[in-house]
Each structure stands twice: as structure tokens, then as C-alpha cells.
Design a protein around this motif. Structure first.
Motif, PDB file in Angstrom:
ATOM      1  N   GLU A  15      -3.426 -77.743   3.979  1.00  0.00           N
ATOM      2  CA  GLU A  15      -3.218 -76.815   5.098  1.00  0.00           C
ATOM      3  C   GLU A  15      -2.301 -75.649   4.733  1.00  0.00           C
ATOM      4  N   MET A  16      -2.034 -75.471   3.458  1.00  0.00           N
ATOM      5  CA  MET A  16      -1.136 -74.415   3.011  1.00  0.00           C
ATOM      6  C   MET A  16      -1.678 -73.038   3.378  1.00  0.00           C
ATOM      7  N   GLN A  17      -0.779 -72.181   3.815  1.00  0.00           N
ATOM      8  CA  GLN A  17      -1.124 -70.789   4.097  1.00  0.00           C
ATOM      9  C   GLN A  17      -0.636 -69.940   2.927  1.00  0.00           C
ATOM     10  N   VAL A  18      -1.488 -69.049   2.451  1.00  0.00           N
ATOM     11  CA  VAL A  18      -1.139 -68.180   1.326  1.00  0.00           C
ATOM     12  C   VAL A  18      -1.208 -66.742   1.791  1.00  0.00           C
ATOM     13  N   GLU A  19      -0.105 -66.041   1.608  1.00  0.00           N
ATOM     14  CA  GLU A  19      -0.039 -64.621   1.945  1.00  0.00           C
ATOM     15  C   GLU A  19       0.163 -63.844   0.639  1.00  0.00           C
ATOM     16  N   VAL A  20      -0.821 -63.068   0.254  1.00  0.00           N
ATOM     17  CA  VAL A  20      -0.734 -62.288  -0.980  1.00  0.00           C
ATOM     18  C   VAL A  20       0.017 -60.998  -0.685  1.00  0.00           C
ATOM     19  N   HIS A  21       1.123 -60.792  -1.406  1.00  0.00           N
ATOM     20  CA  HIS A  21       1.916 -59.572  -1.246  1.00  0.00           C
ATOM     21  C   HIS A  21       1.488 -58.490  -2.228  1.00  0.00           C
ATOM     22  N   HIS A  22       1.210 -58.894  -3.469  1.00  0.00           N
ATOM     23  CA  HIS A  22       0.795 -57.939  -4.495  1.00  0.00           C
ATOM     24  C   HIS A  22      -0.265 -58.574  -5.380  1.00  0.00           C
ATOM     25  N   CYS A  47      -1.920 -68.269 -18.318  1.00  0.00           N
ATOM     26  CA  CYS A  47      -1.256 -68.010 -17.045  1.00  0.00           C
ATOM     27  C   CYS A  47       0.205 -68.409 -17.175  1.00  0.00           C
ATOM     28  N   TRP A  48       1.079 -67.563 -16.658  1.00  0.00           N
ATOM     29  CA  TRP A  48       2.491 -67.869 -16.541  1.00  0.00           C
ATOM     30  C   TRP A  48       2.782 -67.949 -15.054  1.00  0.00           C
ATOM     31  N   GLU A  49       3.532 -68.965 -14.638  1.00  0.00           N
ATOM     32  CA  GLU A  49       3.778 -69.174 -13.208  1.00  0.00           C
ATOM     33  C   GLU A  49       5.260 -69.413 -12.957  1.00  0.00           C
ATOM     34  N   ILE A  50       5.784 -68.713 -11.956  1.00  0.00           N
ATOM     35  CA  ILE A  50       7.160 -68.896 -11.529  1.00  0.00           C
ATOM     36  C   ILE A  50       7.133 -69.209 -10.037  1.00  0.00           C
ATOM     37  N   ILE A  51       7.786 -70.305  -9.650  1.00  0.00           N
ATOM     38  CA  ILE A  51       7.829 -70.733  -8.260  1.00  0.00           C
ATOM     39  C   ILE A  51       9.290 -70.797  -7.832  1.00  0.00           C
ATOM     40  N   GLU A  52       9.596 -70.200  -6.673  1.00  0.00           N
ATOM     41  CA  GLU A  52      10.951 -70.286  -6.135  1.00  0.00           C
ATOM     42  C   GLU A  52      10.891 -70.715  -4.681  1.00  0.00           C
ATOM     43  N   PRO A  53      11.532 -71.840  -4.339  1.00  0.00           N
ATOM     44  CA  PRO A  53      11.607 -72.230  -2.932  1.00  0.00           C
ATOM     45  C   PRO A  53      12.425 -71.185  -2.162  1.00  0.00           C
ATOM     46  N   LEU A  89      -3.902 -80.079  -4.392  1.00  0.00           N
ATOM     47  CA  LEU A  89      -4.664 -79.576  -3.249  1.00  0.00           C
ATOM     48  C   LEU A  89      -4.712 -80.565  -2.086  1.00  0.00           C
ATOM     49  N   VAL A  90      -4.562 -81.835  -2.349  1.00  0.00           N
ATOM     50  CA  VAL A  90      -4.601 -82.831  -1.276  1.00  0.00           C
ATOM     51  C   VAL A  90      -3.394 -82.672  -0.350  1.00  0.00           C
ATOM     52  N   PRO A  91      -2.160 -82.752  -0.856  1.00  0.00           N
ATOM     53  CA  PRO A  91      -1.024 -82.584   0.056  1.00  0.00           C
ATOM     54  C   PRO A  91      -0.858 -81.147   0.561  1.00  0.00           C
ATOM     55  N   LEU A  92      -1.463 -80.193  -0.114  1.00  0.00           N
ATOM     56  CA  LEU A  92      -1.319 -78.782   0.268  1.00  0.00           C
ATOM     57  C   LEU A  92      -2.543 -78.236   0.996  1.00  0.00           C
ATOM     58  N   ARG A 148       3.785 -68.837   0.009  1.00  0.00           N
ATOM     59  CA  ARG A 148       2.956 -69.974   0.398  1.00  0.00           C
ATOM     60  C   ARG A 148       3.768 -70.869   1.328  1.00  0.00           C
ATOM     61  N   ARG A 149       3.142 -71.252   2.437  1.00  0.00           N
ATOM     62  CA  ARG A 149       3.823 -72.044   3.455  1.00  0.00           C
ATOM     63  C   ARG A 149       2.999 -73.268   3.829  1.00  0.00           C
ATOM     64  N   LEU A 150       3.705 -74.359   4.068  1.00  0.00           N
ATOM     65  CA  LEU A 150       3.061 -75.515   4.664  1.00  0.00           C
ATOM     66  C   LEU A 150       3.177 -75.355   6.176  1.00  0.00           C
ATOM     67  N   PRO A 151       2.200 -75.838   6.923  1.00  0.00           N
ATOM     68  CA  PRO A 151       2.229 -75.653   8.378  1.00  0.00           C
ATOM     69  C   PRO A 151       3.366 -76.428   9.046  1.00  0.00           C
ATOM     70  N   ASP A 152       3.589 -76.102  10.302  1.00  0.00           N
ATOM     71  CA  ASP A 152       4.561 -76.802  11.145  1.00  0.00           C
ATOM     72  C   ASP A 152       5.969 -76.793  10.567  1.00  0.00           C
ATOM     73  N   GLY A 153       6.393 -75.640  10.059  1.00  0.00           N
ATOM     74  CA  GLY A 153       7.759 -75.518   9.571  1.00  0.00           C
ATOM     75  C   GLY A 153       8.021 -76.177   8.238  1.00  0.00           C
ATOM     76  N   GLY A 154       6.970 -76.480   7.497  1.00  0.00           N
ATOM     77  CA  GLY A 154       7.139 -77.102   6.187  1.00  0.00           C
ATOM     78  C   GLY A 154       7.751 -76.137   5.190  1.00  0.00           C
ATOM     79  N   PRO A 155       8.002 -76.596   3.986  1.00  0.00           N
ATOM     80  CA  PRO A 155       8.629 -75.760   2.972  1.00  0.00           C
ATOM     81  C   PRO A 155       7.822 -74.494   2.672  1.00  0.00           C
ATOM     82  N   GLU A 156       8.553 -73.504   2.191  1.00  0.00           N
ATOM     83  CA  GLU A 156       7.964 -72.208   1.871  1.00  0.00           C
ATOM     84  C   GLU A 156       8.395 -71.838   0.455  1.00  0.00           C
ATOM     85  N   ILE A 157       7.452 -71.318  -0.328  1.00  0.00           N
ATOM     86  CA  ILE A 157       7.767 -70.897  -1.689  1.00  0.00           C
ATOM     87  C   ILE A 157       7.238 -69.488  -1.933  1.00  0.00           C
TER      88      ILE A 157
END
Length: 129
Positions: free
Chosen positions: A61-68, A107-113, A56-59, A82-91
Motif C-alpha cells: 500500500e506504499m504511496q510513491v511521490e516522484v519529486h525529480h 543502480c545506486w540507492e540512498i534511503i533516508e527515513p 513488495l508484500v509489506p509495502l 515514499r509513505r506507508l498508509p495510515d501514518g506509517g513510516p516515510e522515507i
């Protein structure tokens, strides 16, 4: 139960992002909670909460957009971007939560850049080709 389960997951995510703390998440997890990753690693409740808090510290300012946000029986599925501000990485993230006795048991979690998504369309081809 599906409406209550969806509301619980939605509320937990909102509180996590608003407060920047796992305190609101901790009481929603069963004592035997297990977090699963695609590489077959798993974490206990304490391990996962510590990892989330550290992230949560480095993230912050992360923006989270829930699709489903879907519920079926004792499972809730959250698909988000999920996006980091100012053109940062998006997953893109898919979380599958299993509810048992009103608490999150697994919980099962799958993350794809997003930047690597096109390369994963031919996942069966080796990188050496």
C-alpha cells in the motif's frame, strides 16, 4: 537516449507498483546488473530482484511521490518520497540508474527515513555527545 532512459525508469516503477511484481523489471536489467548501497554492499540482478519482490508484500500500500526524474547521458536520477498508509513510516529515496545498451547496468540507492533527517544534519557529531 535520455528521454528513452527516463521513460524506461518511469514505466518500470509504475509497473512495479501497479502489479506488485518484479516481472516487468527483470527484462530491463542487464545480466551483469549490480545494485549498490551506501554501506558498500552490492547485489546481483537475481539477489536484488528477490529482495525487491520480498519487500513488495509489506509495502503493497506504499504511496510513491516522484519529486525529480532527471537524465544526463547514460544516467537517470529518481528522487522520491515514499509513505506507508495510515501514518506509517516515510522515507526519501534517491536512485541513480546507469543505462548501457538500452538496459539498466547499475543502480545506486540512498534511503533516508524522514523522521531521522534532522539528526543527520550534524552527521559528523558522534551519538555519545
Amino acid at each position: 537516449m535520455t528521454t528513452d532512459s527516463k521513460s524506461m525508469i518511469q514505466r518500470a516503477l509504475a509497473e512495479l507498483l501497479e502489479t506488485g511484481s518484479v516481472e516487468a523489471l527483470e527484462p530491463l536489467l542487464s545480466d551483469g546488473f549490480v545494485h549498490h548501497r551506501p554501506d558498500s554492499t552490492s547485489s546481483t540482478k537475481a539477489e536484488w530482484l528477490a529482495a525487491v519482490q520480498a519487500a513488495l508484500v509489506p509495502l503493497a500500500e506504499m504511496q510513491v511521490e516522484v519529486h525529480h526524474l532527471l537524465a544526463d547521458g547514460d544516467h537517470v536520477v529518481l528522487h522520491s518520497r515514499r509513505r506507508l498508509p495510515d501514518g506509517g513510516p516515510e522515507i526519501v529515496v534517491v536512485d541513480i540508474w546507469r543505462i548501457d545498451g538500452g538496459l539498466v547496468a547499475e543502480c545506486w540507492e540512498i534511503i533516508e527515513p524522514v523522521a531521522q533527517a534532522a539528526a543527520h544534519l550534524v552527521w559528523w557529531e558522534t551519538a555519545e555527545r
